[in-house]
Write an enzyme that holds these catalytic residues in place. Sequence first.
Site, PDB file in Angstrom:
ATOM      1  N   ASN A   7      -1.408 -11.023 -30.713  1.00 47.35           N
ATOM      2  CA  ASN A   7      -0.371 -11.697 -31.621  1.00 47.35           C
ATOM      3  C   ASN A   7       0.870 -11.748 -31.038  1.00 47.35           C
ATOM      4  O   ASN A   7       1.568 -11.005 -29.120  1.00 47.35           O
ATOM      5  CB  ASN A   7       0.368 -10.120 -32.382  1.00 47.35           C
ATOM      6  CG  ASN A   7       1.614 -10.181 -33.239  1.00 47.35           C
ATOM      7  OD1 ASN A   7       2.333 -10.762 -32.773  1.00 47.35           O
ATOM      8  ND2 ASN A   7       1.957  -9.685 -34.661  1.00 47.35           N
ATOM      9  N   HIS A  43       2.967 -13.176 -36.955  1.00 51.58           N
ATOM     10  CA  HIS A  43       3.661 -13.216 -38.419  1.00 51.58           C
ATOM     11  C   HIS A  43       5.177 -14.030 -37.938  1.00 51.58           C
ATOM     12  O   HIS A  43       5.984 -13.303 -37.455  1.00 51.58           O
ATOM     13  CB  HIS A  43       3.437 -11.682 -38.029  1.00 51.58           C
ATOM     14  CG  HIS A  43       3.336 -10.677 -39.151  1.00 51.58           C
ATOM     15  ND1 HIS A  43       3.428  -9.938 -39.021  1.00 51.58           N
ATOM     16  CD2 HIS A  43       4.902 -11.206 -39.684  1.00 51.58           C
ATOM     17  CE1 HIS A  43       4.019  -9.494 -40.239  1.00 51.58           C
ATOM     18  NE2 HIS A  43       4.972  -9.833 -40.411  1.00 51.58           N
ATOM     19  N   ARG A  45       7.997 -13.928 -39.725  1.00 51.13           N
ATOM     20  CA  ARG A  45       9.437 -13.451 -41.156  1.00 51.13           C
ATOM     21  C   ARG A  45      10.377 -14.532 -41.164  1.00 51.13           C
ATOM     22  O   ARG A  45      10.447 -15.132 -40.551  1.00 51.13           O
ATOM     23  CB  ARG A  45       9.943 -12.610 -40.512  1.00 51.13           C
ATOM     24  CG  ARG A  45       8.501 -11.086 -40.132  1.00 51.13           C
ATOM     25  CD  ARG A  45       9.204  -9.863 -39.924  1.00 51.13           C
ATOM     26  NE  ARG A  45       8.596  -8.417 -40.022  1.00 51.13           N
ATOM     27  CZ  ARG A  45       7.362  -8.967 -39.268  1.00 51.13           C
ATOM     28  NH1 ARG A  45       7.536  -8.890 -37.991  1.00 51.13           N
ATOM     29  NH2 ARG A  45       6.668  -7.645 -38.883  1.00 51.13           N
ATOM     30  N   GLU A  70      -0.651 -13.585 -40.577  1.00 55.24           N
ATOM     31  CA  GLU A  70       0.075 -12.564 -41.146  1.00 55.24           C
ATOM     32  C   GLU A  70       1.561 -13.038 -42.031  1.00 55.24           C
ATOM     33  O   GLU A  70       2.238 -13.345 -41.417  1.00 55.24           O
ATOM     34  CB  GLU A  70       0.280 -11.482 -40.050  1.00 55.24           C
ATOM     35  CG  GLU A  70      -0.496 -10.816 -39.433  1.00 55.24           C
ATOM     36  CD  GLU A  70      -0.535  -9.738 -38.090  1.00 55.24           C
ATOM     37  OE1 GLU A  70      -1.109  -9.174 -37.864  1.00 55.24           O
ATOM     38  OE2 GLU A  70       0.633  -9.243 -38.427  1.00 55.24           O
ATOM     39  N   THR A 100       9.152  -4.002 -37.544  1.00 54.63           N
ATOM     40  CA  THR A 100       8.133  -4.152 -38.318  1.00 54.63           C
ATOM     41  C   THR A 100       7.163  -3.756 -38.837  1.00 54.63           C
ATOM     42  O   THR A 100       8.130  -3.045 -39.554  1.00 54.63           O
ATOM     43  CB  THR A 100       7.262  -3.625 -36.225  1.00 54.63           C
ATOM     44  OG1 THR A 100       6.428  -4.003 -36.676  1.00 54.63           O
ATOM     45  CG2 THR A 100       7.294  -2.034 -36.815  1.00 54.63           C
ATOM     46  N   HIS A 190      -1.782  -2.270 -34.765  1.00 52.94           N
ATOM     47  CA  HIS A 190      -0.647  -1.821 -34.964  1.00 52.94           C
ATOM     48  C   HIS A 190      -0.320  -0.349 -34.151  1.00 52.94           C
ATOM     49  O   HIS A 190      -0.936   0.533 -34.277  1.00 52.94           O
ATOM     50  CB  HIS A 190      -0.032  -0.963 -36.424  1.00 52.94           C
ATOM     51  CG  HIS A 190       1.410  -1.282 -36.737  1.00 52.94           C
ATOM     52  ND1 HIS A 190       2.187  -0.799 -35.831  1.00 52.94           N
ATOM     53  CD2 HIS A 190       2.647  -2.519 -37.089  1.00 52.94           C
ATOM     54  CE1 HIS A 190       3.533  -0.904 -36.180  1.00 52.94           C
ATOM     55  NE2 HIS A 190       3.564  -2.179 -36.356  1.00 52.94           N
ATOM     56  N   ASP A 191       0.172  -0.325 -33.624  1.00 52.76           N
ATOM     57  CA  ASP A 191       0.243   0.300 -31.835  1.00 52.76           C
ATOM     58  C   ASP A 191      -0.636   0.804 -31.404  1.00 52.76           C
ATOM     59  O   ASP A 191      -0.484   1.695 -30.419  1.00 52.76           O
ATOM     60  CB  ASP A 191       1.396   1.697 -32.568  1.00 52.76           C
ATOM     61  CG  ASP A 191       2.799   2.112 -33.124  1.00 52.76           C
ATOM     62  OD1 ASP A 191       2.998   1.150 -32.126  1.00 52.76           O
ATOM     63  OD2 ASP A 191       3.573   2.185 -33.806  1.00 52.76           O
TER      64      ASP A 191
HETATM   65  N1  PXP Z   1      -1.172  -6.079 -37.963  1.00 54.45           N
HETATM   66  C1  PXP Z   1       0.152  -5.877 -38.521  1.00 54.45           C
HETATM   67  C2  PXP Z   1      -0.123  -6.711 -39.791  1.00 54.45           C
HETATM   68  C3  PXP Z   1       1.372  -6.132 -37.975  1.00 54.45           C
HETATM   69  O1  PXP Z   1       2.272  -6.227 -38.710  1.00 54.45           O
HETATM   70  C4  PXP Z   1       1.764  -5.661 -36.483  1.00 54.45           C
HETATM   71  C5  PXP Z   1       2.834  -6.115 -36.125  1.00 54.45           C
HETATM   72  O2  PXP Z   1       3.711  -8.059 -36.026  1.00 54.45           O
HETATM   73  C6  PXP Z   1       0.090  -5.524 -36.010  1.00 54.45           C
HETATM   74  C7  PXP Z   1      -0.680  -5.929 -36.392  1.00 54.45           C
HETATM   75  C8  PXP Z   1       0.778  -5.302 -34.611  1.00 54.45           C
HETATM   76  O3  PXP Z   1       0.930  -4.726 -33.830  1.00 54.45           O
HETATM   77  P1  PXP Z   1       1.294  -3.399 -32.790  1.00 54.45           P
HETATM   78  O4  PXP Z   1       2.760  -5.103 -32.230  1.00 54.45           O
HETATM   79  O5  PXP Z   1       2.120  -2.523 -32.480  1.00 54.45           O
HETATM   80  O6  PXP Z   1       0.304  -4.710 -31.695  1.00 54.45           O
END
Ligand code: PXP
Length: 238
Positions: A7, A43, A45, A70, A100, A190-191
């Site tokens: 990302n 992603h 926004r 996304e 986020t 995510h994380d």
């Molecule tokens: N998946 C989604 C749907 C997200 O919104 C995000 C953050 O934008 C991520 C994955 C990636 O998360 P991170 O930046 O914590 O790796």
Amino acid sequence: MTQLSVNINKIATLRNARGGDIPDLLKMAKDIQRFGAEGITVHPRPDERHVRYQDILDLKPLVNTEFNIEGYPDKKWLDLVLKVKPTQATLVPDSPDVITSNAGWDTIEYEGFLKEIISALKDAGIRTSIFIETNLKHIENAPKTGADRIELYTEAYADNYHKDQESAIEPYVEAAKLAGELDLGINAGHDLNLDNLKYFSQNIPNLQEVSIGHALIADALYFGLENTVQLYLRQLKP
Ligand code: PXP
């Protein structure tokens, strides 16, 4: 084999902090792919504080791996996605002001809404994924939306990983098993980071893709981008 999609929102955020074109998002996306990443995730926004809509149009010809867009599926997002025709569109239920993503879809309450958007995306030949928590009722209802895949929202896993790995992963294993029975593909994100990624990927059956931004870009400050992409890939490939 689980694919790594990077990302690149954080790179755009750094660029936007100063204006101008440093760091060069397009060059970095090309290099991330050259260093071995199997996908690029963006992603957008509505306030364009991270990646901009124009960035995504500019990225389209440069992304020769899997392109994943996304976002919350409002009209502007949907128009962009239908124009760009990425490999995959991931629907996320975030409101415009969140820092986020902070929740997954309730596929029961939003079944009709998701179905309509997913049908438009599928008509355009775009694979669809919906961001979802480990709530088994929501996963059970996911096929009714028409989604090809679910993306498991891994914040709770990441939060609990250091306290107790087994209990942190357990709801995700259950969720993945159910998704498999329902013939849904499985992504996650995510994380995720260099500490928790390997255990996640080793324990989740049929994990097809992880998308990782924040930790990976932060790690690149220490280790360099090429090394960091390689380090993450190594967590995923036994
Ligand atoms: N998946 C989604 C749907 C997200 O919104 C995000 C953050 O934008 C991520 C994955 C990636 O998360 P991170 O930046 O914590 O790796």
